[in-house]
Scaffold this motif. Structure first.
Motif, short mmCIF file in Angstrom:
data_model
loop_
_atom_site.label_atom_id
_atom_site.label_comp_id
_atom_site.label_asym_id
_atom_site.label_seq_id
_atom_site.Cartn_x
_atom_site.Cartn_y
_atom_site.Cartn_z
N ALA A 196 33.75 44.35 37.39
CA ALA A 196 32.85 45.41 37.80
C ALA A 196 32.36 45.12 39.23
N THR A 197 32.89 45.85 40.19
CA THR A 197 32.52 45.61 41.57
C THR A 197 31.20 46.26 41.94
N ASP A 198 30.69 47.12 41.09
CA ASP A 198 29.41 47.75 41.39
C ASP A 198 28.24 47.03 40.70
N GLY A 199 28.51 45.93 40.02
CA GLY A 199 27.46 45.15 39.40
C GLY A 199 27.01 45.65 38.05
N LYS A 200 27.62 46.69 37.54
CA LYS A 200 27.26 47.24 36.23
C LYS A 200 28.37 46.93 35.23
N LEU A 239 40.07 49.11 27.94
CA LEU A 239 41.28 49.89 28.17
C LEU A 239 42.19 49.21 29.19
N MET A 240 41.61 48.59 30.18
CA MET A 240 42.39 47.90 31.20
C MET A 240 43.15 46.72 30.59
N VAL A 241 42.48 45.93 29.78
CA VAL A 241 43.12 44.76 29.16
C VAL A 241 44.17 45.21 28.16
N VAL A 242 43.88 46.23 27.37
CA VAL A 242 44.86 46.74 26.40
C VAL A 242 46.10 47.26 27.12
N THR A 243 45.91 47.97 28.21
CA THR A 243 47.04 48.49 28.97
C THR A 243 47.88 47.37 29.56
N LEU A 244 47.23 46.34 30.09
CA LEU A 244 47.97 45.20 30.64
C LEU A 244 48.75 44.46 29.56
N PHE A 304 41.55 57.99 33.93
CA PHE A 304 40.69 59.17 33.91
C PHE A 304 39.21 58.80 33.93
N ILE A 305 38.85 57.72 33.23
CA ILE A 305 37.43 57.36 33.12
C ILE A 305 37.07 56.13 33.94
N SER A 306 38.00 55.59 34.73
CA SER A 306 37.71 54.36 35.48
C SER A 306 36.63 54.61 36.54
N VAL A 307 35.91 53.55 36.85
CA VAL A 307 34.78 53.65 37.77
C VAL A 307 35.04 52.88 39.05
N THR A 308 35.62 51.70 38.95
CA THR A 308 35.77 50.84 40.12
C THR A 308 37.23 50.76 40.56
N THR A 309 37.41 50.33 41.79
CA THR A 309 38.75 50.18 42.35
C THR A 309 39.52 49.07 41.64
N ARG A 310 38.84 48.01 41.27
CA ARG A 310 39.49 46.91 40.58
C ARG A 310 40.06 47.36 39.24
N THR A 332 43.18 49.39 39.93
CA THR A 332 44.30 48.56 40.36
C THR A 332 45.01 47.93 39.17
N PHE A 333 44.26 47.31 38.29
CA PHE A 333 44.87 46.69 37.11
C PHE A 333 45.46 47.72 36.16
N LEU A 334 44.85 48.90 36.08
CA LEU A 334 45.42 49.95 35.24
C LEU A 334 46.76 50.43 35.78
N ILE A 335 46.91 50.52 37.08
CA ILE A 335 48.18 50.93 37.67
C ILE A 335 49.26 49.89 37.39
N VAL A 336 48.90 48.61 37.47
CA VAL A 336 49.87 47.55 37.16
C VAL A 336 50.31 47.65 35.70
N GLY A 337 49.35 47.83 34.80
CA GLY A 337 49.67 47.98 33.38
C GLY A 337 50.46 49.24 33.09
N LEU A 338 50.12 50.32 33.77
CA LEU A 338 50.87 51.57 33.59
C LEU A 338 52.31 51.43 34.06
N GLY A 339 52.52 50.78 35.17
CA GLY A 339 53.87 50.57 35.68
C GLY A 339 54.70 49.73 34.72
N ALA A 340 54.13 48.65 34.22
CA ALA A 340 54.84 47.80 33.28
C ALA A 340 55.12 48.54 31.97
#
Length: 104
Positions: free
Chosen positions: A15-19, A27-32, A67-73, A76-84
């Motif tokens: 979380a780059t915004d501190g929240k 969802l990011m971890v499951v996708t990866l 669709f529901i992501s908030v931060t750039t980080r 980024t990880f979602l795109i890597v998981g989506l590509g794989a």
């Protein structure tokens, strides 16, 4: 006028915004994980069912995560998981598909 740039320390690694973002991080971890599973199992011809299904589910979870992501980080990880997931899905489809050998 030049001003000093100060970074805000982040409380979470994802979380780059501190929240906290528990749903987005999950969802990011499951996708990866599904993307890695799809790519690895796509290398074996007999595991095309696992590769295609894990790739398809990884694509769907990654798309919703985008669709529901908030931060750039997260994005980024979602795109890597989506590509794989997509690579594993397409290789699994080329080697037998979602129901290859089960229905026939």
């Amino acid at each position: 006028m030049a001003q000093a740039f100060q970074r805000h320390p982040s409380s979470s690694l994802f979380a780059t915004d501190g929240k906290p973002h528990p749903l987005q991080d999950t969802l990011m971890v499951v996708t990866l994980v599904l993307g890695a599973l799809a790519v690895v199992t796509a290398q074996f011809h007999n595991l095309h069912l696992l590769a295609s299904w894990s790739g398809l589910i990884g694509i769907l979870t990654g798309a919703y995560g985008q669709f529901i992501s908030v931060t750039t980080r997260e994005r980024t990880f979602l795109i890597v998981g989506l590509g794989a997931s997509a690579v594993g899905f397409f290789l699994g489809m080329a080697r037998g598909g979602l129901f290859g050998g089960v229905i026939g």
